[in-house]
Design an enzyme around this catalytic site. Structure first.
Site, PDB file in Angstrom:
ATOM      1  N   GLY A   1       0.860  -1.181   0.000  1.00 46.61           N
ATOM      2  CA  GLY A   1       0.000   0.000   0.000  1.00 46.61           C
ATOM      3  C   GLY A   1       0.889   1.221   0.000  1.00 46.61           C
ATOM      4  O   GLY A   1       2.048   1.150   0.400  1.00 46.61           O
ATOM      5  N   THR A   2       0.362   2.347  -0.466  1.00 49.66           N
ATOM      6  CA  THR A   2       1.258   3.480  -0.653  1.00 49.66           C
ATOM      7  C   THR A   2       0.970   4.685   0.237  1.00 49.66           C
ATOM      8  O   THR A   2       1.343   4.664   1.392  1.00 49.66           O
ATOM      9  CB  THR A   2       1.342   3.839  -2.137  1.00 49.66           C
ATOM     10  OG1 THR A   2       0.028   3.816  -2.671  1.00 49.66           O
ATOM     11  CG2 THR A   2       2.159   2.824  -2.874  1.00 49.66           C
ATOM     12  N   THR A   3       0.323   5.725  -0.261  1.00 50.96           N
ATOM     13  CA  THR A   3       0.395   6.998   0.459  1.00 50.96           C
ATOM     14  C   THR A   3      -0.815   7.301   1.351  1.00 50.96           C
ATOM     15  O   THR A   3      -1.960   7.146   0.923  1.00 50.96           O
ATOM     16  CB  THR A   3       0.575   8.151  -0.553  1.00 50.96           C
ATOM     17  OG1 THR A   3       1.636   7.792  -1.428  1.00 50.96           O
ATOM     18  CG2 THR A   3       0.911   9.446   0.153  1.00 50.96           C
TER      19      THR A   3
END
Lengths: 234, 274
Positions: free
Chosen positions: B52-54
């Site tokens: 998962g990122t931001t």
């Protein structure tokens, strides 16, 4: 040679039952009553910090009468059981039926195996999406389970209270009506000729399982909202 | 190994043993194999799994908002385009996650149960710092996995009922917990998101402005970081945005977020840099 006294199993069980019943009858009563949007729990409990009515899981609540340390023990076990099952599987897989089963097995084992049975009586209740799906279970000190409909009364003086609720209960009534009925039943005189009692708001413990609430249906009724419900004209 | 009872049989003794109000402590006794931190059967070497990122969080006058993009990546592949990475922790706090998605979701699930379990057993809610510390312990428990490339880095935000303000806590992989002021961001696009917030954040913005700031910052992150997903107007996939105030936690509905996203995109039509 000394022979130990023989006591028949019937006598042992009867003695244990009598002992447990006496202990339970000493306590103040707790009621569970179905109303239009869920299930209402009301009890007389002057001790505000030690609850007789509690949340177990999203749609499941627990109410008890008898010895505090014993039913508190069962409550904690129930929360642990529910949370661990919900974590291991899914939240929907935690059911009142499963919990009632576990309590029945545990109470039954304690009743037969240990010298002193638990002096408790429990209600495990779950609200469904509709009133027809509500489930209310009564569990007694020996592990018996009974599914009940409409209402349950536990504890001392339960006969006249149950009679009063049976005569006036309307499962489609709003919360305020159900609450006033429960309180009216709780203050019925303990014995013929005894004075009618009153319960002030502080000595009342009340909570609902409200099916209209998202996820966690359990909510305590305290302070001003409780007073408003008690005084409402509806 | 102790076991979890099914529908039959008496509750094992540890269920009725008084003592702990912590779900993870109890799980350690009742079913240790369910605890993420007790897993020992990992193969050696790096493991590739969706990431998962931001995540961004912004405080405002009434509390705090948190927003996360919807992309999960595995190497150069988009593993999922509508993953949710911001979760309610309880009624007054939320948690967003960057890092290995599978482990992060598991930790969040455990964290949610941990907070609710404590609340039910104790009849009281943990303080916001108490909650933040609990999360810290869980992240520390994942350190072994982090060493194999499966790091989980959460961002925790909530409304502190005692202080009457929104607060943000960030973490490192060793469970180190740091309170952030005004705003913060974690994940692969966090550098760009944080820079955007640094330029645009003003004290005492209101909730609506904070939501706009968060969505704007995610747009900037997606602009420069390939692992962060921008708003997907064709599929109507928008960032998950949660707001916590004195009234509790609320997920901003998709149509509201959609309207804000549309505004942001329209503004960028004339001014791509924001």
């Amino acid at each position: 040679m000394n022979m130990p006294f023989y006591v028949s199993p019937e006598q042992i069980m009867k003695d244990k039952s009598d002992f447990a019943r006496k202990g339970i009858a000493r306590g103040r009563s707790v009621l569970a009553v179905q109303y239009a949007d869920g299930i209402l729990f009301v009890g007389e409990n002057p001790n505000g910090a030690l609850h007789k009515i509690s949340e177990i899981y999203d749609r499941i609540a627990f109410a008890a009468v008898g010895k505090y340390n014993e039913f508190e023990n069962l409550r904690v076990a129930g929360v642990r059981y529910a949370d661990i099952r919900g974590y291991q599987y899914d939240r929907r897989d935690v059911t009142s039926r499963g919990l009632a089963n576990i309590y029945a097995q545990t109470l039954g084992a304690i009743f037969t195996e240990s010298g002193k049975p638990y002096e408790v009586e429990l209600v495990v209740a779950e609200v469904g999406d509709t009133q027809a799906e509500d489930q209310i279970y009564r569990l007694t000190y020996d592990g018996s389970v009974a599914e009940e409909h409409g209402f349950i009364v536990m504890g001392g003086n339960s006969e006249p209270i149950a009679a009063h609720v049976r005569a006036h209960h309307n499962p489609t009534a709003p919360l305020s009506t159900a609450l006033k009925l429960a309180v009216a039943a709780l203050i019925l005189p303990v014995a013929d000729g005894a004075e009618a009692r009153t319960i002030v708001g502080d000595d009342l413990e009340a909570a609902v399982l409200d099916r209209t609430r998202p996820r966690r249906a359990f909510k305590r009724l305290v302070g001003a909202p409780l007073q408003t419900l008690l005084e409402s004209k509806k | 190994m102790a076991e979890v009872p099914g529908l039959h049989g008496r509750l094992p003794a540890h269920f009725t043993t008084p003592g702990t109000s912590s779900f993870t402590d109890f799980l350690g006794v009742a079913a240790p194999d369910l605890l993420p931190s007790r897993r020992r059967d990992l193969p050696a070497g790096l493991i590739e799994a969706p990431h998962g990122t931001t995540i961004v969080a912004v405080t405002h006058a009434q509390g705090v908002v948190m927003a996360g993009d919807r992309r999960a990546t595995m190497g150069n592949v988009i593993a999922q385009r509508d993953i949710e990475k911001v979760f309610p922790a309880d009624e007054y706090s939320c948690v967003g996650i960057a890092g290995t998605a599978g482990l992060a979701v598991e930790i969040v699930r455990l964290f949610q149960v941990q907070l609710e379990h404590y609340e039910k057993l104790e009849g009281a809610v943990l303080s916001l710092e108490g909650k933040a510390n609990q999360l810290s312990t869980m992240i520390r428990g994942n350190l072994g996995m982090a060493m194999q490339g499966l790091a989980v880095v959460p961002l925790f935000a909530g409304y502190d009922v005692d202080m009457g303000a929104g607060r943000i806590f960030s973490y490192d992989v060793t469970g180190g917990r740091y309170e952030e002021h005004s705003f913060h961001s974690v994940g692969s696009g966090s550098v760009f998101a944080r820079s955007a917030l640094k330029k645009q954040f003003k004290d005492d913005v209101d909730e609506a402005a904070a939501v706009k700031l968060a969505v704007d910052a995610l747009y900037d992150a997606a602009d420069d970081d390939s692992a962060t997903g921008g708003p997907d107007l064709t599929r109507r996939i928008f960032p998950v945005v949660m707001s916590v105030t004195a009234d509790g936690l609320r997920r901003i509905p998709d149509d509201e977020v959609g309207a804000i996203v549309q505004t942001v995109v329209d503004e960028r039509m004339t001014n791509p840099g924001g």
